[in-house]
Design a protein around this motif. Sequence first.
Motif, PDB file in Angstrom:
ATOM      1  N   THR A 212       0.680  -1.208   0.024  1.00  0.00           N
ATOM      2  CA  THR A 212      -0.062  -0.041  -0.008  1.00  0.00           C
ATOM      3  C   THR A 212       0.811   1.197   0.031  1.00  0.00           C
ATOM      4  O   THR A 212       1.896   1.368   0.432  1.00  0.00           O
ATOM      5  CB  THR A 212      -0.942   0.036   1.099  1.00  0.00           C
ATOM      6  N   PHE A 213       0.334   2.268  -0.513  1.00  0.00           N
ATOM      7  CA  PHE A 213       1.108   3.593  -0.753  1.00  0.00           C
ATOM      8  C   PHE A 213       0.195   4.691  -0.356  1.00  0.00           C
ATOM      9  O   PHE A 213      -0.965   4.724  -0.387  1.00  0.00           O
ATOM     10  CB  PHE A 213       1.378   3.716  -2.294  1.00  0.00           C
ATOM     11  N   HIS A 214       0.677   5.860  -0.073  1.00  0.00           N
ATOM     12  CA  HIS A 214       0.027   7.005   0.247  1.00  0.00           C
ATOM     13  C   HIS A 214       0.693   8.049  -0.643  1.00  0.00           C
ATOM     14  O   HIS A 214       1.624   7.841  -1.048  1.00  0.00           O
ATOM     15  CB  HIS A 214       0.379   7.548   1.657  1.00  0.00           C
TER      16      HIS A 214
ATOM     17  N   ILE B   8      -0.602  13.827   1.592  1.00  0.00           N
ATOM     18  CA  ILE B   8      -1.696  14.784   0.795  1.00  0.00           C
ATOM     19  C   ILE B   8      -2.942  14.707   1.360  1.00  0.00           C
ATOM     20  O   ILE B   8      -3.623  13.538   1.727  1.00  0.00           O
ATOM     21  CB  ILE B   8      -1.798  14.519  -0.627  1.00  0.00           C
ATOM     22  N   LYS B   9      -3.962  15.616   1.853  1.00  0.00           N
ATOM     23  CA  LYS B   9      -5.023  15.541   2.480  1.00  0.00           C
ATOM     24  C   LYS B   9      -6.117  16.366   1.344  1.00  0.00           C
ATOM     25  O   LYS B   9      -5.847  17.075   0.502  1.00  0.00           O
ATOM     26  CB  LYS B   9      -5.110  16.430   3.558  1.00  0.00           C
ATOM     27  N   TYR B  10      -7.308  15.615   1.559  1.00  0.00           N
ATOM     28  CA  TYR B  10      -8.480  16.166   0.801  1.00  0.00           C
ATOM     29  C   TYR B  10      -9.404  16.617   1.464  1.00  0.00           C
ATOM     30  O   TYR B  10      -9.847  16.244   2.615  1.00  0.00           O
ATOM     31  CB  TYR B  10      -9.007  14.865  -0.061  1.00  0.00           C
ATOM     32  N   LYS B  11     -10.190  17.615   0.931  1.00  0.00           N
ATOM     33  CA  LYS B  11     -11.212  18.188   1.376  1.00  0.00           C
ATOM     34  C   LYS B  11     -12.231  18.123   0.553  1.00  0.00           C
ATOM     35  O   LYS B  11     -12.522  18.261  -0.481  1.00  0.00           O
ATOM     36  CB  LYS B  11     -11.051  19.763   1.581  1.00  0.00           C
TER      37      LYS B  11
END
Length: 287
Positions: free
Chosen positions: A30-32, A42-45
């Motif tokens: 698994t990767f981020h 990286i964050k998502y809104k």
Amino acid sequence: MRSIWKGAISFGLVTIPVKLYSATEQKDVTFHQVHRTDGGRIKYKRVCQLDGEEVPYADIAKGYELATGEIVVLTDEDFTDLPLSTSRRIDVLQFTPAEQIDPIYFAKTYYLEPDAQGAKPYVLLRDALERSGQVAIVKVALRQREALATLRVRDGIFVLETMLWPDEVRVADFPFLEEEVEVRPQELKMAESLIETMVADFDPAEYKDAYREALQEVIEAKVAGREVVAAEAPAEPGPAVDLMAALRASVEAAKKEREVVKKPAAKAKKPEEEKPAAPKRRARKSA
């Protein structure tokens, strides 16, 4: 393993309390998603595309898009009266020979463990089902969705395999199925010979995920700071021009490979034991 659901098998008037466990797990690397320069995550809104404002999770509803592009908004109240069973039961509907069920319908596999008070009826149904040679067709509600499933026995444990509904299986509608493709008898015979040559008992332990292992090595090399050298991929063979010749060559290659596997290793010859030297006789002196 941790149980992800508790309920009961309902078989006539018999109720068997059970716990549900995922029988399989995806072994994958698994990767981020990260910032390339500093490795930051990286964050998502959640942003509304109409007003550009960030939307709190509490204000998010389910929307169904119509063919016109319009959205029908559904709230929690709209789902309240839907006929989804909440009784946490695995209802046995019928018993069927396993060969009548096309494997394409199978979706997800689970193990069922009996609660302490359900051990005896669990074993009773398990043994009866195993002796019958049938599988049970059941209905169960999991994760806000109702599904058909099969109940069978594997290594003394009930295995629940959820199934797709018939309208979820796509029809294989391809143009070549309408074409008249001629296969010569000798080609068919040679293909059958190739199949017979390659027949073997299936042992899943003989196979491995080479890509995942190679990817793990790349990651380990990055961690260790070593240089990573990529192996050249073998050239992909093109389609066979002469089908009969390709089949004949495949049969011969398969036979040779099978002979190499079956041929016992040559036994090393034992060194011959050295015979003791004969004692030397002294020459007699003449009188």
